[in-house]
Design an enzyme around this catalytic site. Structure first.
Site, PDB file in Angstrom:
ATOM      1  N   TYR A   1      76.471  19.034  35.747  1.00 31.35           N
ATOM      2  CA  TYR A   1      75.395  18.247  35.128  1.00 31.35           C
ATOM      3  C   TYR A   1      75.968  17.375  34.028  1.00 31.35           C
ATOM      4  O   TYR A   1      76.973  17.739  33.397  1.00 31.35           O
ATOM      5  CB  TYR A   1      74.353  19.188  34.506  1.00 31.35           C
ATOM      6  CG  TYR A   1      73.431  19.823  35.517  1.00 31.35           C
ATOM      7  CD1 TYR A   1      72.178  19.284  35.798  1.00 31.35           C
ATOM      8  CD2 TYR A   1      73.816  20.975  36.194  1.00 31.35           C
ATOM      9  CE1 TYR A   1      71.336  19.873  36.718  1.00 31.35           C
ATOM     10  CE2 TYR A   1      72.973  21.570  37.117  1.00 31.35           C
ATOM     11  CZ  TYR A   1      71.735  21.011  37.370  1.00 31.35           C
ATOM     12  OH  TYR A   1      70.906  21.594  38.293  1.00 31.35           O
TER      13      TYR A   1
ATOM     14  N   TYR B   1      75.736  25.025  43.549  1.00 35.13           N
ATOM     15  CA  TYR B   1      76.815  25.104  42.560  1.00 35.13           C
ATOM     16  C   TYR B   1      76.839  26.478  41.917  1.00 35.13           C
ATOM     17  O   TYR B   1      75.870  27.239  41.997  1.00 35.13           O
ATOM     18  CB  TYR B   1      76.661  24.011  41.491  1.00 35.13           C
ATOM     19  CG  TYR B   1      75.374  24.088  40.705  1.00 35.13           C
ATOM     20  CD1 TYR B   1      75.262  24.939  39.615  1.00 35.13           C
ATOM     21  CD2 TYR B   1      74.275  23.317  41.056  1.00 35.13           C
ATOM     22  CE1 TYR B   1      74.083  25.029  38.897  1.00 35.13           C
ATOM     23  CE2 TYR B   1      73.092  23.393  40.344  1.00 35.13           C
ATOM     24  CZ  TYR B   1      73.004  24.256  39.273  1.00 35.13           C
ATOM     25  OH  TYR B   1      71.840  24.355  38.567  1.00 35.13           O
TER      26      TYR B   1
ATOM     27  N   ARG C   1      73.943  28.993  42.988  1.00 37.42           N
ATOM     28  CA  ARG C   1      72.560  28.575  43.104  1.00 37.42           C
ATOM     29  C   ARG C   1      72.457  27.689  44.332  1.00 37.42           C
ATOM     30  O   ARG C   1      73.349  26.881  44.590  1.00 37.42           O
ATOM     31  CB  ARG C   1      72.115  27.752  41.885  1.00 37.42           C
ATOM     32  CG  ARG C   1      72.140  28.495  40.565  1.00 37.42           C
ATOM     33  CD  ARG C   1      70.989  28.023  39.683  1.00 37.42           C
ATOM     34  NE  ARG C   1      69.735  28.365  40.317  1.00 37.42           N
ATOM     35  CZ  ARG C   1      68.574  27.738  40.122  1.00 37.42           C
ATOM     36  NH1 ARG C   1      68.526  26.735  39.298  1.00 37.42           N
ATOM     37  NH2 ARG C   1      67.476  28.103  40.763  1.00 37.42           N
TER      38      ARG C   1
ATOM     39  N   HIS D   1      69.449  22.060  44.670  1.00 38.18           N
ATOM     40  CA  HIS D   1      68.090  21.807  44.173  1.00 38.18           C
ATOM     41  C   HIS D   1      68.055  20.560  43.299  1.00 38.18           C
ATOM     42  O   HIS D   1      69.089  20.104  42.798  1.00 38.18           O
ATOM     43  CB  HIS D   1      67.567  23.009  43.373  1.00 38.18           C
ATOM     44  CG  HIS D   1      68.417  23.341  42.192  1.00 38.18           C
ATOM     45  ND1 HIS D   1      69.474  24.204  42.259  1.00 38.18           N
ATOM     46  CD2 HIS D   1      68.377  22.906  40.898  1.00 38.18           C
ATOM     47  CE1 HIS D   1      70.049  24.296  41.071  1.00 38.18           C
ATOM     48  NE2 HIS D   1      69.409  23.522  40.222  1.00 38.18           N
TER      49      HIS D   1
ATOM     50  N   HIS E   1      65.726  19.274  39.900  1.00 39.80           N
ATOM     51  CA  HIS E   1      64.761  19.736  38.889  1.00 39.80           C
ATOM     52  C   HIS E   1      63.670  18.686  38.655  1.00 39.80           C
ATOM     53  O   HIS E   1      63.966  17.489  38.595  1.00 39.80           O
ATOM     54  CB  HIS E   1      65.454  19.932  37.542  1.00 39.80           C
ATOM     55  CG  HIS E   1      66.468  21.026  37.507  1.00 39.80           C
ATOM     56  ND1 HIS E   1      66.225  22.236  36.926  1.00 39.80           N
ATOM     57  CD2 HIS E   1      67.733  21.088  37.968  1.00 39.80           C
ATOM     58  CE1 HIS E   1      67.302  23.002  37.018  1.00 39.80           C
ATOM     59  NE2 HIS E   1      68.242  22.317  37.646  1.00 39.80           N
TER      60      HIS E   1
HETATM   61  C1  BEZ Z   1      70.068  25.220  36.620  1.00 41.46           C
HETATM   62  O1  BEZ Z   1      70.436  24.173  36.161  1.00 41.46           O
HETATM   63  O2  BEZ Z   1      69.420  25.143  37.595  1.00 41.46           O
HETATM   64  C2  BEZ Z   1      70.426  26.553  36.032  1.00 41.46           C
HETATM   65  C3  BEZ Z   1      71.754  26.819  35.737  1.00 41.46           C
HETATM   66  C4  BEZ Z   1      72.101  28.061  35.192  1.00 41.46           C
HETATM   67  C5  BEZ Z   1      71.099  28.988  34.959  1.00 41.46           C
HETATM   68  C6  BEZ Z   1      69.789  28.713  35.276  1.00 41.46           C
HETATM   69  C7  BEZ Z   1      69.452  27.485  35.819  1.00 41.46           C
HETATM   70 FE    FE Z   2      70.053  23.203  38.307  1.00 43.92          FE
END
Ligand code: BEZ
Ligand code: FE
Length: 287
Positions: free
Chosen positions: A157, A191, A212, A215, A217
């Site tokens: 990010y 990621y 994860r 996605h 956000h």
């Molecule tokens: C996220 O950016 O989606 C995220 C990353 C680490 C922990 C929780 C959410």
């Molecule tokens: Fe994220």
């Protein structure tokens, strides 16, 4: 006050913390003491294990700053963040559910027109996210503010890029008079959460996947409606069932459709194939 014994220390400590001045603080602290003691008794915590726990908490504090939120990450991987999200953001059936905010949201993203490109110089395949912001009765919600952000092709990010000044992969969009919105970006990838700290040390002692699923956000607000903090996830992603922060909810899984070169949702003609995601956002009226 009685002198303590192994049997009575929980009651003695609860009684002491019951002197909290605020009733809510009293409820929280006495319950915390009760459950902490029950935990230590249940596992028969040794002195070495207690110290290891304290040292882990100390390292978690030491690595944290305003960008590196290791305690929140710990809460995320323990499922606590998602439990708090769900208890505090109960939505009726049909409304878009909430999920974790995550640590990488940046305030004040650039305002972009519908169809505007938030990908900048990020690598990845072109992708259009389109949909309608509407209410539970199916009426469009015009003028909703959609704050959108995602990681780049390396799973990083902008908030993690030291020294970067130009906004990357984030933008603020508004739904049109018909409730429609359109985001131009690149396809997100799955990621790993940051693994170079105490949370990573803990995860490596398990078989938990640190990934994860892919996605994007969304933080969506409109006057008269409850705010929704959510993600869209890619159908078929290999990490949907094992999301390390428990963020996946069935309603948020969407199809990524591969489109041939030709007209895109903005009306422009793409000379290369692109991806299209249809994701309606259904808002619940504010109480
Ligand atoms: C996220 O950016 O989606 C995220 C990353 C680490 C922990 C929780 C959410
Ligand atoms: Fe994220």
């Amino acid at each position: 006050m009685p002198y303590v014994t192994e049997e009575n220390i929980t009651d003695v400590a609860i009684e002491r913390w019951a002197t909290c001045h605020s009733p809510r603080m009293r409820e929280i602290m006495t319950s915390l003491v009760k459950h902490l003691h029950a935990f230590a008794r249940e596992v028969e915590l040794t002195h070495e294990e207690w110290l290891a726990g304290i040292q882990w908490l100390t390292r978690t504090g030491q690595i944290s700053d305003d960008k590196r939120l290791e305690f929140i990450l710990a809460s995320d991987v323990l499922g606590l963040s998602m439990l708090v999200v769900m208890m505090n953001g109960r939505t009726p059936t049909g409304a878009t559910p909430n999920t974790v905010l995550g640590p990488f949201h940046i305030e004040g993203s650039p305002e972009l027109p519908n169809g505007g490109d938030m990908a900048g110089d990020a690598s990845g395949e072109p992708c259009f996210v389109t949909g309608v912001v509407r209410d539970l009765d199916g009426n469009p919600v015009p003028g909703a503010v959609l704050d959108v952000w995602q990681a780049d092709g390396d799973g990083v990010y902008e908030a993690q890029m030291a020294g970067r000044e130009e906004p990357l992969l984030r933008g603020i969009y508004r739904s049109g008079p018909d409730g429609r919105y359109c985001v131009r970006t690149v396809t997100p990838l799955g990621y790993s959460i940051p693994m170079d700290g105490p949370v990573g040390d803990l995860i490596r002692q398990t078989s938990i996947s640190e990934y994860r699923p892919a996605h994007i956000h969304f933080l969506v607000e409109a006057p008269g409606y409850e705010r929704v903090i959510t993600h869209l996830f890619r159908e078929g992603d290999e990490y949907l069932d094992t999301d390390v922060v428990f963020g996946v909810r069935r309603e948020l899984i969407t199809q990524f459709r591969r489109m041939p070169d030709g007209p895109t949702p903005t009306g422009e003609v793409s000379s290369t194939p692109f991806w299209q995601i249809d994701f309606d956002i259904v808002l619940n009226k504010a109480a």
